[in-house]
Write a protein that holds these residues in place. Structure first.
Motif, mmCIF file in Angstrom:
data_model
loop_
_atom_site.group_PDB
_atom_site.id
_atom_site.type_symbol
_atom_site.label_atom_id
_atom_site.label_comp_id
_atom_site.label_asym_id
_atom_site.label_seq_id
_atom_site.Cartn_x
_atom_site.Cartn_y
_atom_site.Cartn_z
ATOM 1 N N MET A 1 57.553 47.781 43.673
ATOM 2 C CA MET A 1 56.352 47.615 42.950
ATOM 3 C C MET A 1 56.698 47.380 41.487
ATOM 4 O O MET A 1 57.697 47.879 40.979
ATOM 5 C CB MET A 1 55.507 48.842 43.137
ATOM 6 N N ALA A 2 55.804 46.680 40.814
ATOM 7 C CA ALA A 2 56.096 46.293 39.442
ATOM 8 C C ALA A 2 55.796 47.456 38.513
ATOM 9 O O ALA A 2 55.015 48.352 38.799
ATOM 10 C CB ALA A 2 55.250 45.105 39.078
ATOM 11 N N ASP A 3 56.476 47.366 37.461
ATOM 12 C CA ASP A 3 56.323 48.395 36.427
ATOM 13 C C ASP A 3 54.911 48.299 35.820
ATOM 14 O O ASP A 3 54.426 47.208 35.528
ATOM 15 C CB ASP A 3 57.398 48.183 35.368
ATOM 16 N N PRO A 4 54.194 49.412 35.581
ATOM 17 C CA PRO A 4 52.838 49.358 35.041
ATOM 18 C C PRO A 4 52.783 48.704 33.666
ATOM 19 O O PRO A 4 51.805 48.039 33.319
ATOM 20 C CB PRO A 4 52.395 50.809 34.954
ATOM 21 N N SER A 5 53.803 48.824 32.867
ATOM 22 C CA SER A 5 53.775 48.201 31.551
ATOM 23 C C SER A 5 53.818 46.680 31.679
ATOM 24 O O SER A 5 53.213 45.965 30.877
ATOM 25 C CB SER A 5 54.918 48.710 30.684
ATOM 26 N N ASP A 6 54.530 46.155 32.740
ATOM 27 C CA ASP A 6 54.544 44.716 32.962
ATOM 28 C C ASP A 6 53.165 44.223 33.390
ATOM 29 O O ASP A 6 52.733 43.132 33.006
ATOM 30 C CB ASP A 6 55.575 44.353 34.039
ATOM 31 N N LEU A 7 52.492 45.038 34.204
ATOM 32 C CA LEU A 7 51.161 44.656 34.641
ATOM 33 C C LEU A 7 50.175 44.606 33.460
ATOM 34 O O LEU A 7 49.325 43.729 33.375
ATOM 35 C CB LEU A 7 50.652 45.624 35.698
ATOM 36 N N LEU A 8 50.331 45.545 32.563
ATOM 37 C CA LEU A 8 49.460 45.570 31.394
ATOM 38 C C LEU A 8 49.703 44.359 30.496
ATOM 39 O O LEU A 8 48.784 43.849 29.862
ATOM 40 C CB LEU A 8 49.648 46.864 30.596
ATOM 41 N N GLN A 9 50.926 43.916 30.434
ATOM 42 C CA GLN A 9 51.263 42.753 29.627
ATOM 43 C C GLN A 9 50.632 41.482 30.192
ATOM 44 O O GLN A 9 50.348 40.551 29.449
ATOM 45 C CB GLN A 9 52.783 42.586 29.554
ATOM 46 N N GLN A 10 50.418 41.435 31.472
ATOM 47 C CA GLN A 10 49.871 40.245 32.101
ATOM 48 C C GLN A 10 48.343 40.135 31.958
ATOM 49 O O GLN A 10 47.785 39.072 32.203
ATOM 50 C CB GLN A 10 50.235 40.227 33.579
ATOM 51 N N LEU A 11 47.694 41.214 31.585
ATOM 52 C CA LEU A 11 46.237 41.180 31.430
ATOM 53 C C LEU A 11 45.832 40.359 30.197
ATOM 54 O O LEU A 11 46.517 40.366 29.175
ATOM 55 C CB LEU A 11 45.681 42.601 31.281
ATOM 56 N N ARG A 12 44.761 39.639 30.338
ATOM 57 C CA ARG A 12 44.246 38.888 29.195
ATOM 58 C C ARG A 12 43.331 39.812 28.381
ATOM 59 O O ARG A 12 42.675 40.696 28.924
ATOM 60 C CB ARG A 12 43.431 37.696 29.673
ATOM 61 N N PRO A 13 43.252 39.576 27.088
ATOM 62 C CA PRO A 13 42.360 40.429 26.267
ATOM 63 C C PRO A 13 40.887 40.175 26.605
ATOM 64 O O PRO A 13 40.506 39.069 26.964
ATOM 65 C CB PRO A 13 42.668 40.022 24.839
ATOM 66 N N LEU A 14 40.120 41.217 26.504
ATOM 67 C CA LEU A 14 38.695 41.108 26.774
ATOM 68 C C LEU A 14 37.994 40.395 25.611
ATOM 69 O O LEU A 14 38.327 40.604 24.450
ATOM 70 C CB LEU A 14 38.071 42.501 26.939
ATOM 71 N N ARG A 15 37.059 39.554 25.952
ATOM 72 C CA ARG A 15 36.271 38.869 24.924
ATOM 73 C C ARG A 15 34.801 39.249 25.115
ATOM 74 O O ARG A 15 34.307 39.298 26.237
ATOM 75 C CB ARG A 15 36.430 37.364 25.058
ATOM 76 N N ALA A 16 34.156 39.463 24.001
ATOM 77 C CA ALA A 16 32.720 39.768 24.046
ATOM 78 C C ALA A 16 31.968 38.479 24.333
ATOM 79 O O ALA A 16 32.406 37.390 23.975
ATOM 80 C CB ALA A 16 32.271 40.360 22.728
ATOM 81 N N PRO A 17 30.815 38.596 24.975
ATOM 82 C CA PRO A 17 30.016 37.397 25.224
ATOM 83 C C PRO A 17 29.527 36.814 23.883
ATOM 84 O O PRO A 17 29.425 37.521 22.882
ATOM 85 C CB PRO A 17 28.869 37.896 26.078
ATOM 86 N N PRO A 18 29.247 35.546 23.856
ATOM 87 C CA PRO A 18 28.783 34.949 22.603
ATOM 88 C C PRO A 18 27.450 35.590 22.193
ATOM 89 O O PRO A 18 26.624 35.942 23.043
ATOM 90 C CB PRO A 18 28.614 33.475 22.935
ATOM 91 N N PRO A 19 27.242 35.762 20.905
ATOM 92 C CA PRO A 19 25.996 36.400 20.449
ATOM 93 C C PRO A 19 24.793 35.507 20.782
ATOM 94 O O PRO A 19 24.858 34.293 20.675
ATOM 95 C CB PRO A 19 26.191 36.534 18.944
ATOM 96 N N ASP A 20 23.716 36.163 21.182
ATOM 97 C CA ASP A 20 22.517 35.405 21.530
ATOM 98 C C ASP A 20 21.546 35.293 20.351
ATOM 99 O O ASP A 20 20.532 34.636 20.448
ATOM 100 C CB ASP A 20 21.814 36.019 22.732
ATOM 101 N N GLY A 21 21.819 35.945 19.233
ATOM 102 C CA GLY A 21 20.997 35.840 18.035
ATOM 103 C C GLY A 21 19.841 36.821 17.986
ATOM 104 O O GLY A 21 19.076 36.832 17.028
ATOM 105 N N ALA A 22 19.676 37.640 19.009
ATOM 106 C CA ALA A 22 18.539 38.564 19.033
ATOM 107 C C ALA A 22 18.648 39.610 17.924
ATOM 108 O O ALA A 22 17.639 39.985 17.312
ATOM 109 C CB ALA A 22 18.441 39.242 20.388
ATOM 110 N N THR A 23 19.837 40.051 17.639
ATOM 111 C CA THR A 23 20.036 41.063 16.604
ATOM 112 C C THR A 23 19.630 40.527 15.243
ATOM 113 O O THR A 23 18.929 41.207 14.477
ATOM 114 C CB THR A 23 21.501 41.522 16.585
#
Length: 149
Positions: A1-23
Motif C-alpha cells: 500500500m502507498a504511503d499516506p503522505s504520497d496520497l496526500l501529495q496527489q490530491l488537488r487543492p480545493l477551490r471555492a465555487p465562483p461567487p454568485d454576487g449575492a453577498t
C-alpha cells in the motif's frame, strides 16, 4: 500500500465555487437602507426644527384664548413682538405705523396697516369700545399657519 503522505501529495487543492454576487448585493442593499434612513431622519429633524417658531407662536395664541378681551389683545401683541424678535434676531423696538408696516412686510399682508391689525399699533394703548381679539385671533392663526419657520 502507498504511503499516506504520497496520497496526500496527489490530491488537488480545493477551490471555492465562483461567487454568485449575492453577498455584494446584500451589502449594497444594507448600505442603501442605512443611507435612506439617515436622510429621512435628517429631513424630519430639519422640518421639525424649522417650524419651531410657528409652533411656539400658535401655542401662545392658543393660551391667550382663555384670557379676558383686554388681556387677550395684549397677549397677542406680546406674541407678535416675541415672534418678530426671534425672526429678526433681536428685540423688536419699532412702534406705531412703522411697527404695523414691519408686520405687514413679515407676513406679506395688509392686515396690520389697513385692517383689524391696526389694533396692535398705537390703538393697543387706548381704551376700546369693541373687542377685535376674536377676529384678530382667527387672522393671526391664518397668518401663522403660513409661516415657514
Amino acid at each position: 500500500m502507498a504511503d499516506p503522505s504520497d496520497l496526500l501529495q496527489q490530491l488537488r487543492p480545493l477551490r471555492a465555487p465562483p461567487p454568485d454576487g449575492a453577498t455584494e448585493v446584500l451589502l449594497m442593499a444594507l448600505v442603501g437602507c442605512c443611507v435612506g434612513a439617515l436622510l429621512t431622519l435628517a429631513v424630519l429633524f430639519w422640518r421639525a426644527r424649522r417650524r419651531r417658531l410657528r409652533r411656539a407662536a400658535l401655542s401662545a395664541l392658543a393660551s391667550a384664548r382663555a384670557l379676558p378681551a383686554t388681556e387677550r389683545l395684549a397677549a397677542q401683541a406680546r406674541m407678535l413682538r416675541d415672534l418678530v424678535g426671534a425672526l429678526d434676531g433681536g428685540v423688536a423696538h419699532s412702534h406705531g405705523d412703522s411697527w404695523l408696516t414691519r408686520l405687514d412686510a413679515i407676513f406679506a399682508t395688509k392686515l396690520f396697516s389697513e385692517g383689524e391689525g391696526r389694533a396692535f399699533g398705537d390703538a393697543l394703548y387706548r381704551p376700546r369700545a369693541d373687542d377685535p381679539s376674536e377676529t384678530l385671533d382667527r387672522a393671526l392663526q391664518k397668518l401663522l399657519s403660513r409661516l415657514d419657520r
